[in-house]
Design a protein around this motif. Structure first.
Motif, PDB file in Angstrom:
ATOM      1  N   LEU A  91      39.223  18.145  75.311  1.00 58.87           N
ATOM      2  CA  LEU A  91      39.653  19.389  75.957  1.00 58.87           C
ATOM      3  C   LEU A  91      41.102  19.289  76.433  1.00 58.87           C
ATOM      4  O   LEU A  91      41.857  20.269  76.369  1.00 58.87           O
ATOM      5  CB  LEU A  91      38.734  19.718  77.128  1.00 58.87           C
ATOM      6  CG  LEU A  91      37.326  20.195  76.756  1.00 58.87           C
ATOM      7  CD1 LEU A  91      36.479  20.384  78.006  1.00 58.87           C
ATOM      8  CD2 LEU A  91      37.391  21.493  75.965  1.00 58.87           C
ATOM      9  N   LEU A  95      43.921  21.888  75.392  1.00 55.16           N
ATOM     10  CA  LEU A  95      44.576  22.692  76.415  1.00 55.16           C
ATOM     11  C   LEU A  95      46.040  22.314  76.622  1.00 55.16           C
ATOM     12  O   LEU A  95      46.727  22.927  77.438  1.00 55.16           O
ATOM     13  CB  LEU A  95      43.820  22.568  77.743  1.00 55.16           C
ATOM     14  CG  LEU A  95      42.403  23.151  77.734  1.00 55.16           C
ATOM     15  CD1 LEU A  95      41.709  22.886  79.062  1.00 55.16           C
ATOM     16  CD2 LEU A  95      42.457  24.651  77.459  1.00 55.16           C
ATOM     17  N   SER A  96      46.502  21.282  75.905  1.00 56.16           N
ATOM     18  CA  SER A  96      47.921  20.926  75.956  1.00 56.16           C
ATOM     19  C   SER A  96      48.709  21.623  74.860  1.00 56.16           C
ATOM     20  O   SER A  96      49.936  21.500  74.808  1.00 56.16           O
ATOM     21  CB  SER A  96      48.085  19.400  75.827  1.00 56.16           C
ATOM     22  OG  SER A  96      47.509  18.738  76.941  1.00 56.16           O
ATOM     23  N   ARG A 102      46.457  29.843  78.435  1.00 54.87           N
ATOM     24  CA  ARG A 102      46.170  28.426  78.638  1.00 54.87           C
ATOM     25  C   ARG A 102      45.854  28.122  80.092  1.00 54.87           C
ATOM     26  O   ARG A 102      44.935  27.357  80.389  1.00 54.87           O
ATOM     27  CB  ARG A 102      47.356  27.579  78.155  1.00 54.87           C
ATOM     28  CG  ARG A 102      47.114  26.083  78.269  1.00 54.87           C
ATOM     29  CD  ARG A 102      48.268  25.296  77.673  1.00 54.87           C
ATOM     30  NE  ARG A 102      49.526  25.544  78.380  1.00 54.87           N
ATOM     31  CZ  ARG A 102      50.668  24.932  78.078  1.00 54.87           C
ATOM     32  NH1 ARG A 102      50.714  24.064  77.078  1.00 54.87           N
ATOM     33  NH2 ARG A 102      51.758  25.188  78.756  1.00 54.87           N
ATOM     34  N   PHE A 105      42.280  29.196  80.900  1.00 51.26           N
ATOM     35  CA  PHE A 105      41.272  28.283  80.365  1.00 51.26           C
ATOM     36  C   PHE A 105      41.213  26.995  81.182  1.00 51.26           C
ATOM     37  O   PHE A 105      40.139  26.441  81.423  1.00 51.26           O
ATOM     38  CB  PHE A 105      41.572  27.966  78.897  1.00 51.26           C
ATOM     39  CG  PHE A 105      41.218  29.076  77.957  1.00 51.26           C
ATOM     40  CD1 PHE A 105      39.912  29.543  77.869  1.00 51.26           C
ATOM     41  CD2 PHE A 105      42.185  29.670  77.164  1.00 51.26           C
ATOM     42  CE1 PHE A 105      39.576  30.570  77.011  1.00 51.26           C
ATOM     43  CE2 PHE A 105      41.866  30.688  76.301  1.00 51.26           C
ATOM     44  CZ  PHE A 105      40.559  31.151  76.221  1.00 51.26           C
ATOM     45  N   ARG A 106      42.364  26.497  81.610  1.00 54.31           N
ATOM     46  CA  ARG A 106      42.375  25.285  82.427  1.00 54.31           C
ATOM     47  C   ARG A 106      41.631  25.516  83.747  1.00 54.31           C
ATOM     48  O   ARG A 106      40.882  24.651  84.208  1.00 54.31           O
ATOM     49  CB  ARG A 106      43.815  24.854  82.700  1.00 54.31           C
ATOM     50  CG  ARG A 106      44.526  24.268  81.491  1.00 54.31           C
ATOM     51  CD  ARG A 106      45.931  23.806  81.856  1.00 54.31           C
ATOM     52  NE  ARG A 106      46.612  23.179  80.724  1.00 54.31           N
ATOM     53  CZ  ARG A 106      47.822  22.648  80.774  1.00 54.31           C
ATOM     54  NH1 ARG A 106      48.519  22.685  81.919  1.00 54.31           N
ATOM     55  NH2 ARG A 106      48.365  22.094  79.715  1.00 54.31           N
ATOM     56  N   TYR A 109      37.786  25.638  83.049  1.00 58.59           N
ATOM     57  CA  TYR A 109      37.191  24.334  82.790  1.00 58.59           C
ATOM     58  C   TYR A 109      37.198  23.438  84.028  1.00 58.59           C
ATOM     59  O   TYR A 109      36.371  22.531  84.145  1.00 58.59           O
ATOM     60  CB  TYR A 109      37.923  23.634  81.633  1.00 58.59           C
ATOM     61  CG  TYR A 109      37.542  24.164  80.280  1.00 58.59           C
ATOM     62  CD1 TYR A 109      36.229  24.082  79.827  1.00 58.59           C
ATOM     63  CD2 TYR A 109      38.487  24.745  79.443  1.00 58.59           C
ATOM     64  CE1 TYR A 109      35.871  24.565  78.582  1.00 58.59           C
ATOM     65  CE2 TYR A 109      38.139  25.244  78.199  1.00 58.59           C
ATOM     66  CZ  TYR A 109      36.820  25.140  77.777  1.00 58.59           C
ATOM     67  OH  TYR A 109      36.463  25.631  76.550  1.00 58.59           O
ATOM     68  N   ILE A 176      45.620  15.527  80.778  1.00 55.07           N
ATOM     69  CA  ILE A 176      46.657  16.538  80.514  1.00 55.07           C
ATOM     70  C   ILE A 176      48.002  16.070  81.062  1.00 55.07           C
ATOM     71  O   ILE A 176      49.050  16.223  80.408  1.00 55.07           O
ATOM     72  CB  ILE A 176      46.253  17.887  81.147  1.00 55.07           C
ATOM     73  CG1 ILE A 176      45.088  18.518  80.356  1.00 55.07           C
ATOM     74  CG2 ILE A 176      47.435  18.852  81.166  1.00 55.07           C
ATOM     75  CD1 ILE A 176      44.543  19.792  80.981  1.00 55.07           C
TER      76      ILE A 176
END
Length: 293
Positions: A91, A95-96, A102, A105-106, A109, A176
């Motif tokens: 993930l 997500l990077s 973005r 979504f971060r 999660y 990340i």
């Protein structure tokens, strides 16, 4: 008239005094007190007790209940380390990328990480009891049509799944941050040389993620070896004591079964186990860090 002030060394020493005092008061002193009580037969409530020396430590190594708890805890730890960190890394890499929304979504999660372990455990307990079995029956999936927590052979996977769902968020954020430190010129050079995505990951990305991977592995191992909240909320050590973790067993002996000295000796064993495992994995991973021979 001039006055003499503190030198830099003395000033730094004075600044460390509060931290040293707090560390000693809340860590070193309790450890020494705990070790002292582990040499006794104290029940945790009486005013009198006897010194038994290393008897507790010897008996623990012959205690089948402790050995079963050790076996459960090690297997549980292995499961959550592999799957939690694997999902977190995948993930983190996704997500990077340059994706729309973005940040949203971060945030989504990461949401499970802010919830209480007890709350998550109780919610998933109801999922396994009343939500998943009907879905499994409708889809014809036999293992999903039964309550995982009600079977001694599958209860460990139900608890581990709950931990993985909630626990991947924190290592994901750490990964990340680590991915942001990977030099883009090295990645581009590997791409020009024709390296596949897998080759680029293992030869360029992974070496720079070793410090983050080390932190995540230590935290995951510590969380696995000391698991308690999920056991209390979901199984209570059952069925048939199949999910009694070391942390839960220590609590049972120290608080419910009036064996405080015995339970403290078990806690010392867990303390040593976590220290040994963490030291070994840090040494192994540090050799693979970028810039290390």
């Amino acid at each position: 008239m001039k006055t003499r002030g503190f030198g830099p060394g003395a000033a730094f020493a004075l600044l460390t005094v509060p931290a040293v005092v707090l560390y000693a008061a809340f860590f070193l002193v309790p450890v020494f007190i705990g070790f002292y009580y582990s040499l006794t037969d104290w029940d945790g409530f009486s005013l009198s007790y006897k010194m038994v020396g290393l008897k507790n430590y010897i008996n623990i190594l012959q205690d089948k209940r402790f050995l079963n708890a050790m076996s459960f805890t090690l297997l549980y730890t292995a499961i959550i380390v592999v799957f939690k960190l694997g999902i977190a890394l995948i993930l983190a890499m996704l997500l990077s990328q340059s994706l729309k929304l973005r940040g949203l979504f971060r945030s989504i999660y990461f949401f499970p990480a802010v919830l209480s372990m007890i709350t998550v455990g109780m919610v998933f307990n109801q999922f396994f009891y009343s939500l998943f079995p009907p879905i499994g029956e409708a889809l014809g999936i036999e293992w999903l049509s039964r309550n995982l927590l009600g079977n001694p052979d599958t209860a460990i996977y139900g608890v581990a799944l709950t931990n993985i769902w909630q626990g991947f968020a924190t290592p994901m954020v750490i990964f990340i941050a680590g991915l942001a430190s990977v030099p883009k010129d090295l990645t581009e050079a590997a791409l020009i040389d024709g390296a596949t995505p897998v080759q680029r990951f293992f030869s360029v990305t992974l070496p720079f993620l070793i410090p983050m991977l080390t932190v995540n592995v230590v935290l995951a191992i510590k969380g696995g070896l000391t698991v308690f909240d999920y056991i209390v909320a979901m199984t209570g050590g059952g069925p048939s004591k199949s999910t009694e973790s070391l942390g839960f067993l220590i609590y049972q002996h120290g608080m419910n079964e009036m064996k405080f000295g015995y339970g403290t000796a078990e806690a010392i064993y867990v303390f040593l186990l976590i220290g040994l495992v963490s030291f070994v994995q840090i040494k192994l991973l540090s050799r693979k860090e970028a810039g290390q021979q």
